[in-house]
Scaffold this motif. Structure first.
Motif, PDB file in Angstrom:
ATOM      1  N   CYS A  99       0.830  -1.207   0.000  1.00  0.00           N
ATOM      2  CA  CYS A  99       0.000   0.000   0.000  1.00  0.00           C
ATOM      3  C   CYS A  99       0.868   1.262   0.000  1.00  0.00           C
ATOM      4  CB  CYS A  99      -0.912  -0.002   1.218  1.00  0.00           C
ATOM      5  SG  CYS A  99      -2.051   1.388   1.223  1.00  0.00           S
ATOM      6  N   HIS A 100       0.339   2.344  -0.580  1.00  0.00           N
ATOM      7  CA  HIS A 100       1.068   3.619  -0.590  1.00  0.00           C
ATOM      8  C   HIS A 100       1.241   4.182   0.826  1.00  0.00           C
ATOM      9  CE1 HIS A 100      -3.097   4.992  -0.364  1.00  0.00           C
ATOM     10  NE2 HIS A 100      -2.612   6.112   0.114  1.00  0.00           N
ATOM     11  N   CYS A 106      -3.569  -3.058   1.554  1.00  0.00           N
ATOM     12  CA  CYS A 106      -4.419  -1.872   1.430  1.00  0.00           C
ATOM     13  C   CYS A 106      -5.629  -1.942   2.352  1.00  0.00           C
ATOM     14  CB  CYS A 106      -4.918  -1.744   0.000  1.00  0.00           C
ATOM     15  SG  CYS A 106      -3.665  -1.132  -1.116  1.00  0.00           S
TER      16      CYS A 106
HETATM   17 ZN   LIG Z   1      -3.313   0.953  -0.547  1.00  0.00          ZN
END
Ligand SMILES: [Zn+2]
Length: 210
Positions: A99-100, A106
Motif C-alpha cells: 500500500c502507498h 491496502c
Molecule cells: Zn493501498
C-alpha cells in the motif's frame, strides 16, 4: 482456471466488464489479500510475460507496473480466473509494503486480517527482520548473536519440554512449550539459511496425490 498464455487471456469474459477485470492480489505465501486493481488484456499479458504484476491505470489511462515508482513491486506467482471468468486472483510475492501508506496490505493498516495459521509466516518475517537489524534488547537478537549451536541447543530443550508436557498430560503447558519450540525452530532455520517454505515444500512433496 489458471491463466498461462494469450489463449487463456482471450477466453476470459472481457465483454461483460468493458474490457477491464478486477484483479485481487493475494500474498502467495501467507494468503493475505494485499490490494485490488484492474487489468485489461494487455496488462494481464504484460504481467505474465514480465513476471511483474501490471495493472491498467484507469486514472492515467495506461499500463501501470506495480512498484515502478515506489519500488515495491509484486513478483507474479500465478493468475487464476474465477468460476465465470470475470474476475482475477493474482498470487504474488510483495517486494515491500504493497500500500502507498507503507502498510503490507491496502485493507487495514494496523491489524491486517489474516488466517490464523498464516501468523507463523508473519512471525518468520519478523525473525528475518530481527536477524537483519539486530535491535538491542531483543531476545531474538541475543539468539542470533549466540550462534547456531546455542539456538540448536534451545530447540533441543524446548523439544524435550514439549515432549515432557505431553507425557504429563499438561495441555496448557504443552501449548506453551510447542509455541516456544516453533519460535526457536524458526530462528534456527533462519540462522542456518533455510526457511519455513523450504520445510513446507518437503512436507508437500511427501503428500503428492498418487
Ligand atoms: Zn493501498
Amino acid at each position: 482456471m489458471l491463466i498461462r498464455d494469450s489463449r487463456d487471456i482471450q477466453a476470459l469474459d472481457w465483454e461483460k466488464t468493458d474490457g477491464l477485470l478486477p484483479a485481487v492480489v493475494q500474498d502467495a505465501f501467507d494468503g493475505r489479500v494485499l490490494m485490488q486493481a484492474y487489468m485489461n488484456p494487455e496488462a494481464l499479458a504484460h504481467s505474465l510475460d514480465s513476471g511483474k504484476v501490471t495493472f491498467w491505470s484507469r486514472r492515467r489511462d495506461k499500463l501501470w507496473t506495480k512498484g515502478e515508482t515506489s519500488g515495491n513491486g509484486l513478483r507474479l506467482v500465478a493468475v487464476h480466473a474465477d468460476c465465470d471468468s470475470d474476475c482475477l486472483l493474482v498470487l504474488a510475492e510483495p517486494g515491500g509494503p504493497t500500500c502507498h501508506r507503507e502498510t503490507d496490505t491496502c485493507f487495514d493498516a494496523r491489524k491486517p486480517v489474516r488466517p490464523g495459521l498464516a501468523f507463523i509466516a508473519t512471525l518468520e518475517r519478523l525473525v528475518a527482520q530481527r536477524a537483519a537489524d539486530r535491535p538491542k534488547g531483543s531476545y531474538t537478537t541475543q539468539l542470533f548473536e549466540a550462534g547456531v549451536k546455542r539456538i540448536a541447543q534451545k530447540v533441543g530443550e524446548e523439544g524435550l519440554e514439549t515432549a515432557l508436557a505431553a507425557v504429563a498430560g499438561e495441555r496448557e503447558e504443552l501449548g506453551n512449550e510447542a509455541a516456544d519450540l516453533l519460535y526457536h525452530l524458526l530462528v534456527l532455520l533462519h540462522a542456518s539459511g533455510l526457511n519455513l517454505e523450504d520445510v513446507v515444500k518437503i512436507l508437500e512433496s511427501r503428500h503428492q496425490p498418487a
